[in-house]
Design a protein around this motif. Structure first.
Motif, PDB file in Angstrom:
ATOM      1  N   PHE A  11       0.805  -1.212   0.000  1.00  0.00           N
ATOM      2  CA  PHE A  11       0.000   0.000   0.000  1.00  0.00           C
ATOM      3  C   PHE A  11       0.847   1.275   0.000  1.00  0.00           C
ATOM      4  N   ALA A  12       2.104   1.173   0.357  1.00  0.00           N
ATOM      5  CA  ALA A  12       2.971   2.357   0.474  1.00  0.00           C
ATOM      6  C   ALA A  12       3.094   3.147  -0.827  1.00  0.00           C
ATOM      7  N   ILE A  18      -0.548   9.346  -3.877  1.00  0.00           N
ATOM      8  CA  ILE A  18      -1.662  10.241  -3.535  1.00  0.00           C
ATOM      9  C   ILE A  18      -1.143  11.461  -2.787  1.00  0.00           C
ATOM     10  N   TRP A  19      -0.277  11.247  -1.823  1.00  0.00           N
ATOM     11  CA  TRP A  19       0.245  12.355  -1.023  1.00  0.00           C
ATOM     12  C   TRP A  19       1.067  13.323  -1.874  1.00  0.00           C
ATOM     13  N   ARG A  20       1.920  12.759  -2.709  1.00  0.00           N
ATOM     14  CA  ARG A  20       2.793  13.582  -3.561  1.00  0.00           C
ATOM     15  C   ARG A  20       1.977  14.411  -4.562  1.00  0.00           C
ATOM     16  N   LEU A  22      -7.055   9.274   2.578  1.00  0.00           N
ATOM     17  CA  LEU A  22      -6.476  10.164   1.563  1.00  0.00           C
ATOM     18  C   LEU A  22      -7.409  10.319   0.374  1.00  0.00           C
ATOM     19  N   LYS A  23      -8.130   9.288   0.020  1.00  0.00           N
ATOM     20  CA  LYS A  23      -9.122   9.363  -1.056  1.00  0.00           C
ATOM     21  C   LYS A  23     -10.154  10.426  -0.714  1.00  0.00           C
TER      22      LYS A  23
END
Length: 91
Positions: free
Chosen positions: A22-23, A29-31, A82-83
């Motif tokens: 999952f990393a 997503i974060w980037r 995050l979604k």
């Protein structure tokens, strides 16, 4: 190598690979601050599956099953969070 040691090694590898799988999604997503390409349905099913595995582990008192699936639940749950935060389709 005896079968028990082999089973522990394979189980450990499986748990680590499952958890770390999952990393890359979380980092992407974060980037990019964008989660529109993430399938909400897929992650809801995945999170539900991990909850079932944890319940199964508790019922059979298999602490490695519980611990590894709890870690996977946290990682896949992070993708869902995050979604919700970065989904451009919701704006």
């Amino acid at each position: 190598m005896e079968i028990r040691a082999l089973a522990v090694a394979v189980g450990t590898a499986a748990a680590l690979l499952s958890i770390t799988s999952f990393a890359p999604q979380i980092a992407k997503i974060w980037r990019e601050k964008d989660a529109s390409s993430v399938s909400l349905r897929t992650y809801v099913v995945t999170v539900t599956g991990f909850c079932c595995w944890i319940a199964y582990g508790v019922l059979i008192q298999a602490w490695p099953v519980i611990a590894s699936n709890l870690a996977c639940l946290l990682m896949s749950g992070a993708v869902l969070i995050l979604k919700r935060r970065f989904d451009r389709d919701d704006r």
